[in-house]
Design a protein around this motif. Structure first.
Motif, PDB file in Angstrom:
ATOM      1  N   GLU A 179       3.281  -6.410 -12.267  1.00  0.00           N
ATOM      2  CA  GLU A 179       3.011  -4.990 -12.503  1.00  0.00           C
ATOM      3  C   GLU A 179       1.878  -4.492 -11.603  1.00  0.00           C
ATOM      4  O   GLU A 179       1.925  -3.364 -11.101  1.00  0.00           O
ATOM      5  N   ASN A 180       0.897  -5.327 -11.366  1.00  0.00           N
ATOM      6  CA  ASN A 180      -0.214  -4.927 -10.497  1.00  0.00           C
ATOM      7  C   ASN A 180       0.262  -4.686  -9.070  1.00  0.00           C
ATOM      8  O   ASN A 180      -0.236  -3.804  -8.373  1.00  0.00           O
ATOM      9  N   TRP A 181       1.255  -5.467  -8.632  1.00  0.00           N
ATOM     10  CA  TRP A 181       1.801  -5.267  -7.292  1.00  0.00           C
ATOM     11  C   TRP A 181       2.509  -3.922  -7.179  1.00  0.00           C
ATOM     12  O   TRP A 181       2.545  -3.328  -6.100  1.00  0.00           O
ATOM     13  N   THR A 182       3.064  -3.436  -8.277  1.00  0.00           N
ATOM     14  CA  THR A 182       3.668  -2.107  -8.269  1.00  0.00           C
ATOM     15  C   THR A 182       2.609  -1.081  -7.911  1.00  0.00           C
ATOM     16  O   THR A 182       2.839  -0.184  -7.099  1.00  0.00           O
ATOM     17  N   TYR A 183       1.429  -1.197  -8.499  1.00  0.00           N
ATOM     18  CA  TYR A 183       0.355  -0.249  -8.229  1.00  0.00           C
ATOM     19  C   TYR A 183      -0.275  -0.486  -6.867  1.00  0.00           C
ATOM     20  O   TYR A 183      -0.530   0.461  -6.123  1.00  0.00           O
ATOM     21  N   MET A 184      -0.526  -1.743  -6.515  1.00  0.00           N
ATOM     22  CA  MET A 184      -1.119  -2.040  -5.222  1.00  0.00           C
ATOM     23  C   MET A 184      -0.163  -1.687  -4.092  1.00  0.00           C
ATOM     24  O   MET A 184      -0.589  -1.342  -2.993  1.00  0.00           O
ATOM     25  N   GLY A 185       1.145  -1.745  -4.369  1.00  0.00           N
ATOM     26  CA  GLY A 185       2.146  -1.425  -3.367  1.00  0.00           C
ATOM     27  C   GLY A 185       2.198   0.044  -3.003  1.00  0.00           C
ATOM     28  O   GLY A 185       2.870   0.430  -2.045  1.00  0.00           O
ATOM     29  N   LYS A 186       1.500   0.881  -3.739  1.00  0.00           N
ATOM     30  CA  LYS A 186       1.440   2.305  -3.399  1.00  0.00           C
ATOM     31  C   LYS A 186       0.489   2.558  -2.241  1.00  0.00           C
ATOM     32  O   LYS A 186       0.348   3.684  -1.781  1.00  0.00           O
ATOM     33  N   GLY A 187      -0.150   1.511  -1.795  1.00  0.00           N
ATOM     34  CA  GLY A 187      -1.061   1.603  -0.662  1.00  0.00           C
ATOM     35  C   GLY A 187      -0.934   0.374   0.200  1.00  0.00           C
ATOM     36  O   GLY A 187       0.109  -0.266   0.228  1.00  0.00           O
ATOM     37  N   ILE A 188      -1.985   0.059   0.879  1.00  0.00           N
ATOM     38  CA  ILE A 188      -2.023  -1.122   1.743  1.00  0.00           C
ATOM     39  C   ILE A 188      -2.917  -2.155   1.073  1.00  0.00           C
ATOM     40  O   ILE A 188      -4.064  -1.878   0.745  1.00  0.00           O
ATOM     41  N   SER A 189      -2.381  -3.327   0.858  1.00  0.00           N
ATOM     42  CA  SER A 189      -3.173  -4.403   0.265  1.00  0.00           C
ATOM     43  C   SER A 189      -3.613  -5.353   1.374  1.00  0.00           C
ATOM     44  O   SER A 189      -2.845  -5.665   2.276  1.00  0.00           O
ATOM     45  N   VAL A 190      -4.853  -5.768   1.299  1.00  0.00           N
ATOM     46  CA  VAL A 190      -5.424  -6.655   2.307  1.00  0.00           C
ATOM     47  C   VAL A 190      -5.943  -7.906   1.610  1.00  0.00           C
ATOM     48  O   VAL A 190      -6.784  -7.822   0.719  1.00  0.00           O
ATOM     49  N   TRP A 191      -5.421  -9.036   2.015  1.00  0.00           N
ATOM     50  CA  TRP A 191      -5.893 -10.319   1.495  1.00  0.00           C
ATOM     51  C   TRP A 191      -7.081 -10.751   2.335  1.00  0.00           C
ATOM     52  O   TRP A 191      -6.950 -11.018   3.525  1.00  0.00           O
ATOM     53  N   LEU A 192      -8.236 -10.814   1.733  1.00  0.00           N
ATOM     54  CA  LEU A 192      -9.435 -11.309   2.394  1.00  0.00           C
ATOM     55  C   LEU A 192      -9.449 -12.818   2.208  1.00  0.00           C
ATOM     56  O   LEU A 192      -9.807 -13.321   1.151  1.00  0.00           O
TER      57      LEU A 192
ATOM     58  N   ALA B 282       1.358 -15.460  -4.315  1.00  0.00           N
ATOM     59  CA  ALA B 282       1.100 -14.056  -4.646  1.00  0.00           C
ATOM     60  C   ALA B 282       0.238 -13.394  -3.571  1.00  0.00           C
ATOM     61  O   ALA B 282       0.472 -12.238  -3.212  1.00  0.00           O
ATOM     62  N   TYR B 283      -0.752 -14.103  -3.046  1.00  0.00           N
ATOM     63  CA  TYR B 283      -1.588 -13.536  -1.984  1.00  0.00           C
ATOM     64  C   TYR B 283      -0.746 -13.169  -0.767  1.00  0.00           C
ATOM     65  O   TYR B 283      -1.041 -12.205  -0.069  1.00  0.00           O
ATOM     66  N   GLU B 284       0.288 -13.951  -0.524  1.00  0.00           N
ATOM     67  CA  GLU B 284       1.136 -13.696   0.636  1.00  0.00           C
ATOM     68  C   GLU B 284       1.904 -12.378   0.539  1.00  0.00           C
ATOM     69  O   GLU B 284       2.455 -11.915   1.532  1.00  0.00           O
ATOM     70  N   ASN B 285       1.912 -11.749  -0.638  1.00  0.00           N
ATOM     71  CA  ASN B 285       2.549 -10.444  -0.789  1.00  0.00           C
ATOM     72  C   ASN B 285       1.734  -9.318  -0.177  1.00  0.00           C
ATOM     73  O   ASN B 285       2.222  -8.193  -0.053  1.00  0.00           O
ATOM     74  N   ALA B 286       0.513  -9.591   0.195  1.00  0.00           N
ATOM     75  CA  ALA B 286      -0.358  -8.558   0.745  1.00  0.00           C
ATOM     76  C   ALA B 286       0.229  -7.966   2.020  1.00  0.00           C
ATOM     77  O   ALA B 286       0.911  -8.649   2.784  1.00  0.00           O
ATOM     78  N   SER B 287      -0.075  -6.708   2.229  1.00  0.00           N
ATOM     79  CA  SER B 287       0.383  -6.017   3.441  1.00  0.00           C
ATOM     80  C   SER B 287      -0.244  -6.624   4.689  1.00  0.00           C
ATOM     81  O   SER B 287       0.374  -6.663   5.755  1.00  0.00           O
ATOM     82  N   ALA B 288      -1.481  -7.058   4.573  1.00  0.00           N
ATOM     83  CA  ALA B 288      -2.217  -7.626   5.704  1.00  0.00           C
ATOM     84  C   ALA B 288      -3.103  -8.765   5.213  1.00  0.00           C
ATOM     85  O   ALA B 288      -3.435  -8.841   4.039  1.00  0.00           O
ATOM     86  N   ARG B 289      -3.469  -9.621   6.139  1.00  0.00           N
ATOM     87  CA  ARG B 289      -4.345 -10.753   5.825  1.00  0.00           C
ATOM     88  C   ARG B 289      -5.509 -10.744   6.807  1.00  0.00           C
ATOM     89  O   ARG B 289      -5.297 -10.708   8.027  1.00  0.00           O
TER      90      ARG B 289
END
Length: 191
Positions: A89-102, A149-156
């Motif tokens: 569910e959190n990915w649904t919300y984070m997916g509305k933008g760009i997620s960056v895995w630090l 799950a981290y690999e779902n990020a838009s960028a790393r």
């Protein structure tokens, strides 16, 4: 289509040792920590206190609500803890933008956490051994559970890659500004 809601998602829970990277971006974007929003909502001073009183499931529910609320805000950077990635569910919300895995090496994270102690890290406090060993052991287990799950990020944004580009032997001298610049570059590739 341009997405204007970047989530700066750190690799491990809270990752409060490097929120400064998020703050560097505030010249262009507003910024907050999902942990801080949850603490304010519940009326506690730390996530560790919240875990102790209410438990992890309660925290995760509040974290999801905070992400849902923030998913409608534009030009906003949200720094989350590493556990935010475990709920679809959190990915649904984070997916509305760009997620960056630090992506910070576990050894460096354990070193940083050991320097400040594990008391503010509710998922690290019950490990045996010195602070570094406790942090490293638990971070390794959490990383194993969360890696996919981290690999779902838009960028790393990999601190090891930044160090290699700059000719550094390790990541300990990477500054928040360097991390923010790399994040902006990675986001630029997406837009």
């Amino acid at each position: 289509m341009q997405k204007c809601f970047p989530f700066l998602r750190s690799m491990i829970l809270g990752h409060r040792t490097d929120h400064h990277s998020s703050q560097v971006l505030t010249s262009t974007f507003s910024w907050s920590s999902s942990d801080t929003l949850v603490e304010q909502d519940v009326g506690v001073t730390t996530v560790a206190e919240l875990f102790q009183i209410y438990g992890e499931d309660f925290f995760r529910d509040k974290e999801t609500k905070a992400l849902e609320k923030l998913s409608g805000v534009h030009r906003y950077v949200v720094s989350t803890g590493g556990g935010a990635v475990i709920r679809d569910e959190n990915w649904t919300y984070m997916g509305k933008g760009i997620s960056v895995w630090l992506d910070v090496p576990l050894e460096e994270l354990a070193r940083r956490i050991a320097a400040v102690g594990t008391k503010t890290r509710p998922l690290l406090v019950n490990e045996q051994g010195d602070a570094y060993t406790k942090a490293f052991r638990r971070l390794s287990a959490l990383f194993e559970q969360r890696y996919k799950a981290y690999e779902n990020a838009s960028a790393r944004v990999s601190l090891e890659n930044i160090a290699a580009k700059l000719g550094y032997k390790d990541v300990s001298n990477i500054t928040p500004a360097m991390i923010a610049i790399e994040a902006i570059e990675q986001i630029g590739h997406i837009l």
